[in-house]
Design a protein around this motif. Structure first.
Motif, PDB file in Angstrom:
ATOM      1  N   ARG A   5       0.620   4.187  -3.021  1.00  0.00           N
ATOM      2  CA  ARG A   5       0.090   5.894  -2.357  1.00  0.00           C
ATOM      3  C   ARG A   5       1.912   6.151  -2.716  1.00  0.00           C
ATOM      4  N   GLU A   6       3.019   5.914  -3.274  1.00  0.00           N
ATOM      5  CA  GLU A   6       3.694   6.750  -3.062  1.00  0.00           C
ATOM      6  C   GLU A   6       3.953   7.171  -4.789  1.00  0.00           C
TER       7      GLU A   6
ATOM      8  N   ALA B 285      -4.742   2.072  -0.556  1.00  0.00           N
ATOM      9  CA  ALA B 285      -4.565   2.918  -0.415  1.00  0.00           C
ATOM     10  C   ALA B 285      -4.888   4.243  -0.639  1.00  0.00           C
ATOM     11  N   HIS B 286      -5.588   4.186  -1.128  1.00  0.00           N
ATOM     12  CA  HIS B 286      -6.998   5.590  -1.069  1.00  0.00           C
ATOM     13  C   HIS B 286      -7.252   5.951  -0.050  1.00  0.00           C
TER      14      HIS B 286
ATOM     15  N   VAL C 225      -4.789   6.958   1.932  1.00  0.00           N
ATOM     16  CA  VAL C 225      -3.861   9.159   2.002  1.00  0.00           C
ATOM     17  C   VAL C 225      -4.121   9.768   2.777  1.00  0.00           C
TER      18      VAL C 225
ATOM     19  N   ALA D  17       0.877  -1.206  -0.424  1.00  0.00           N
ATOM     20  CA  ALA D  17       0.242  -0.006   0.514  1.00  0.00           C
ATOM     21  C   ALA D  17       0.944   0.935  -0.162  1.00  0.00           C
ATOM     22  N   ASP D  18       1.703   0.622   1.260  1.00  0.00           N
ATOM     23  CA  ASP D  18       2.802   2.813   0.566  1.00  0.00           C
ATOM     24  C   ASP D  18       3.589   2.067  -0.691  1.00  0.00           C
TER      25      ASP D  18
ATOM     26  N   SER E 106      -1.188  12.786  -4.840  1.00  0.00           N
ATOM     27  CA  SER E 106      -2.104  13.494  -4.046  1.00  0.00           C
ATOM     28  C   SER E 106      -3.646  13.537  -5.190  1.00  0.00           C
TER      29      SER E 106
END
Length: 128
Positions: free
Chosen positions: A18-19, A124-125, A128, A14-15, A23
């Motif tokens: 997300r990276e 991931a969302h 965030v 997930a990290d 945004s």
């Protein structure tokens, strides 16, 4: 113990996702169906397509809906490999006729179908 290992792996994956995702902004993020696969599209009595099953709807990356549609189709095209390519081209052309593909579609992401299969995009969302 195994649960801790799975949680660490999921967090690491997930990290990573997300990276790579931008945004959340208005061009990539908004209200989505979040389960837009072929089983949730039916035909009306007039023959028009209609979307059903909105219980997973919420805020998310538009790319998730695009990826879900595309990842739900290959199994229906096993006898004709070019059928999926024709479907994908038609779907993306139709999508672009309403709105441009989200900028995140061009980011360096894992393949959208992989995001869908593991549901990491949804995880991931939320992170965030």
């Amino acid at each position: 113990m195994a649960e801790d290992t799975h949680q660490r792996r999921l967090r690491a994956a997930a990290d990573e996702v997300r990276e790579r995702l931008p945004s959340p902004g208005p061009d990539d993020w908004g209200l989505i169906h979040a389960d837009l696969h072929r089983g949730n599209v039916v035909r009306t009595p007039a023959g028009e397509p209609a979307v059903i099953d909105f219980d997973d709807s919420g805020w998310g990356y538009y790319l998730l809906d695009v990826a879900t549609v595309l990842s739900s189709m290959p199994r229906t095209c096993l006898d004709d490999r070019t059928a999926f390519l024709r479907f994908a081209a038609g779907f993306l052309d139709g999508y672009r006729s309403v709105r441009p593909l989200p900028p995140s579609a061009h980011a360096k992401l894992p393949r959208p179908r992989d995001l869908r299969r593991t549901r990491l995009a949804r995880v991931a969302h939320r992170l965030v």
